[in-house]
Design an enzyme around this catalytic site. Structure first.
Site, PDB file in Angstrom:
ATOM      1  N   TRP A 136       0.828  -1.208   0.000  1.00  0.00           N
ATOM      2  CA  TRP A 136       0.000   0.000   0.000  1.00  0.00           C
ATOM      3  C   TRP A 136       0.861   1.256   0.000  1.00  0.00           C
ATOM      4  O   TRP A 136       0.511   2.255  -0.619  1.00  0.00           O
ATOM      5  CB  TRP A 136      -0.983  -0.004   1.173  1.00  0.00           C
ATOM      6  CG  TRP A 136      -1.964  -1.116   1.039  1.00  0.00           C
ATOM      7  CD1 TRP A 136      -2.064  -2.235   1.823  1.00  0.00           C
ATOM      8  CD2 TRP A 136      -2.989  -1.257   0.026  1.00  0.00           C
ATOM      9  NE1 TRP A 136      -3.068  -3.050   1.363  1.00  0.00           N
ATOM     10  CE2 TRP A 136      -3.653  -2.483   0.271  1.00  0.00           C
ATOM     11  CE3 TRP A 136      -3.388  -0.481  -1.054  1.00  0.00           C
ATOM     12  CZ2 TRP A 136      -4.704  -2.932  -0.538  1.00  0.00           C
ATOM     13  CZ3 TRP A 136      -4.424  -0.923  -1.859  1.00  0.00           C
ATOM     14  CH2 TRP A 136      -5.074  -2.134  -1.601  1.00  0.00           C
ATOM     15  N   ASP A 194      -1.477   6.854   6.329  1.00  0.00           N
ATOM     16  CA  ASP A 194      -2.546   5.962   5.900  1.00  0.00           C
ATOM     17  C   ASP A 194      -2.804   5.024   7.087  1.00  0.00           C
ATOM     18  O   ASP A 194      -1.994   4.146   7.372  1.00  0.00           O
ATOM     19  CB  ASP A 194      -2.082   5.175   4.666  1.00  0.00           C
ATOM     20  CG  ASP A 194      -3.090   4.113   4.239  1.00  0.00           C
ATOM     21  OD1 ASP A 194      -4.158   3.986   4.875  1.00  0.00           O
ATOM     22  OD2 ASP A 194      -2.812   3.404   3.251  1.00  0.00           O
ATOM     23  N   LYS A 226     -12.178  -1.700   7.576  1.00  0.00           N
ATOM     24  CA  LYS A 226     -11.468  -2.597   8.479  1.00  0.00           C
ATOM     25  C   LYS A 226     -11.898  -2.357   9.919  1.00  0.00           C
ATOM     26  O   LYS A 226     -12.491  -3.222  10.549  1.00  0.00           O
ATOM     27  CB  LYS A 226      -9.962  -2.450   8.324  1.00  0.00           C
ATOM     28  CG  LYS A 226      -9.501  -2.910   6.947  1.00  0.00           C
ATOM     29  CD  LYS A 226      -8.290  -2.177   6.484  1.00  0.00           C
ATOM     30  CE  LYS A 226      -8.160  -2.149   4.985  1.00  0.00           C
ATOM     31  NZ  LYS A 226      -8.172  -3.439   4.308  1.00  0.00           N
TER      32      LYS A 226
HETATM   33  C1  LIG Z   1      -3.192   0.112   4.499  1.00  0.00           C
HETATM   34  C2  LIG Z   1      -4.153   0.195   3.350  1.00  0.00           C
HETATM   35  N1  LIG Z   1      -4.167   1.293   2.583  1.00  0.00           N
HETATM   36  C3  LIG Z   1      -5.015   1.416   1.550  1.00  0.00           C
HETATM   37  C4  LIG Z   1      -5.899   0.414   1.219  1.00  0.00           C
HETATM   38  C5  LIG Z   1      -6.815   0.605   0.041  1.00  0.00           C
HETATM   39  O1  LIG Z   1      -8.005   1.043   0.517  1.00  0.00           O
HETATM   40  P1  LIG Z   1      -9.286   1.291  -0.414  1.00  0.00           P
HETATM   41  O2  LIG Z   1      -9.681  -0.045  -0.932  1.00  0.00           O
HETATM   42  O3  LIG Z   1     -10.257   1.894   0.550  1.00  0.00           O
HETATM   43  O4  LIG Z   1      -8.879   2.218  -1.486  1.00  0.00           O
HETATM   44  C6  LIG Z   1      -5.926  -0.740   2.002  1.00  0.00           C
HETATM   45  C7  LIG Z   1      -6.919  -1.787   1.653  1.00  0.00           C
HETATM   46  O5  LIG Z   1      -6.883  -2.900   2.020  1.00  0.00           O
HETATM   47  C8  LIG Z   1      -5.036  -0.854   3.081  1.00  0.00           C
HETATM   48  O6  LIG Z   1      -5.014  -1.947   3.847  1.00  0.00           O
END
Ligand SMILES: Cc1ncc(COP(=O)(O)O)c(C=O)c1O
Length: 354
Positions: free
Chosen positions: A102, A169, A193
């Site tokens: 991510w 994030d 989550k």
């Molecule tokens: C740490 C992290 N950042 C970003 C995301 C992506 O999130 P989204 O699907 O809401 O764009 C995730 C999704 O699992 C994640 O675990």
């Protein structure tokens, strides 16, 4: 039938009482005789609910007065672009830490909008730790971190000091522990989550950063417009925000993020202790960086992973397959995973190894 425990990384387990309240609201929202799905976002009960949700976020994390709380759409993934797009002017520098898949995605998007320095990376060791020592740019506007790496199961237990300010994030560990919001210019998280269903993204942003860019932004991508309209520039995802509202009430009843952090440490310890003691399993992650939210583990000497997954599924323990990029197993034990679920998993691991 066994009780089902969902160890999925997201969308993930939600508190049972929240699911019940959400389902009631779908039929009749708070006695208004209408489904929440049918109600105008500008009706008084819904405006009040969204205002209250913002207050609950603020109470849970002690958000200082000079921050705005926004409920946006597009997931955390849109924030990967929206944050640098809104904050960086021209070729200004932002530093990024590369601690997992991510983070890498956040870096890729940010590179479109500024001069991005990747100041550290644990990629070479398959992201099995959090780098602690690294240089930062003197001219840095901000340092970006992924506070919890959902796929690899590492977590920043101590946040680094940024030359500028931190941007985090927190998609997979928001509300799981106390944080000092003052260290951050922006905190963002997809809901699916620890907060609610997919469809709403929480952004907590310091007011002086709103409208900082000199770019001509599309309205939907402009924090200034969303802040000015209190997250009502367009139709917000009312139902998703309502589930966040109920989840934050549940968190408050349990004693807030401090109490939750204690519970999370107890649950994680149960599982990590079993991984350490059970000769069949091991953790691929450096001990000091192990996540309290996502716990990956692998067979010590290889073996039939599907067989173990089936064995668990027969006991109601589901979604334990590791992320497709790493394999093995991963138990996501977010706030709403009861200790009993972890205990059943530990027992299954123990019996399986016999
Ligand atoms: C740490 C992290 N950042 C970003 C995301 C992506 O999130 P989204 O699907 O809401 O764009 C995730 C999704 O699992 C994640 O675990």
């Amino acid at each position: 039938m066994n009780k089902i425990y969902n160890f999925g990384a997201g969308p993930a387990v939600l508190p049972e009482q929240v699911l019940k309240q959400a389902s009631e609201a779908v039929m009749n929202y708070n006695g208004h005789g209408m489904s929440i799905l049918e109600m105008s976002h500008r009706s008084i009960p819904i405006v009040e609910m969204i205002t209250e949700t913002s207050q609950l976020v603020s109470d849970a994390l002690n958000v200082p007065d000079n921050y705005k709380i926004l409920f946006l759409q597009g997931g955390a993934s849109l924030q990967f672009a929206m944050i640098p797009m809104n904050i960086l002017r021209g070729n200004e520098v932002a530093d990024y830490t590369d601690t997992g898949g991510w983070s890498a995605k956040a870096i890729k998007e940010a590179k479109r909008y500024g001069n991005i320095d990747v100041v550290c990376s644990s990629k070479e060791t398959v992201y099995n730790h959090i780098p602690k020592v690294f240089d930062q740019s003197d001219t840095q506007q901000y340092l970006h971190i992924t506070s919890n790496n959902t796929i690899y199961g590492t977590q920043w237990h101590e946040f680094p000091n940024a030359n500028g300010f931190l941007v985090a994030d927190m998609s997979s560990d928001i509300f799981s522990r106390p944080v000092n919001v003052n260290k951050f210019g922006v905190i963002y998280a997809g809901a699916q989550k620890n907060m609610g269903p997919a469809g709403v993204t929480l952004v907590i942003i310091r007011e002086d950063l709103i409208g900082r860019t000199e770019r001509d932004l599309p309205s939907m991508l402009d924090f200034a417009i969303h802040a000015d309209k209190d997250s009502m520039f367009n139709t917000p995802p009312v139902f998703a925000i309502y589930v966040v509202n109920r989840t934050l009430h549940w968190l408050k009843e349990l004693g807030g993020v401090n109490a939750m952090h204690k519970k999370n440490k107890i649950k994680a310890k149960l599982l990590y202790d079993e991984i350490e003691q059970n000769p069949m399993f091991k953790s691929p992650i450096a001990e000091e960086d192990r996540s309290l939210m996502n716990v990956p583990f692998i067979f010590t000497d290889g073996g039939d992973e599907q067989h173990f997954l089936d064995y668990c599924a027969q006991r109601g323990l589901i979604t334990l397959k590791g992320h497709r990029s790493v394999g093995g197993f991963r138990a996501s034990i977010y706030n709403a995973m009861p200790k009993a679920g972890v205990e059943v998993l530990v027992e299954a691991m123990r019996n399986y190894s016999k």
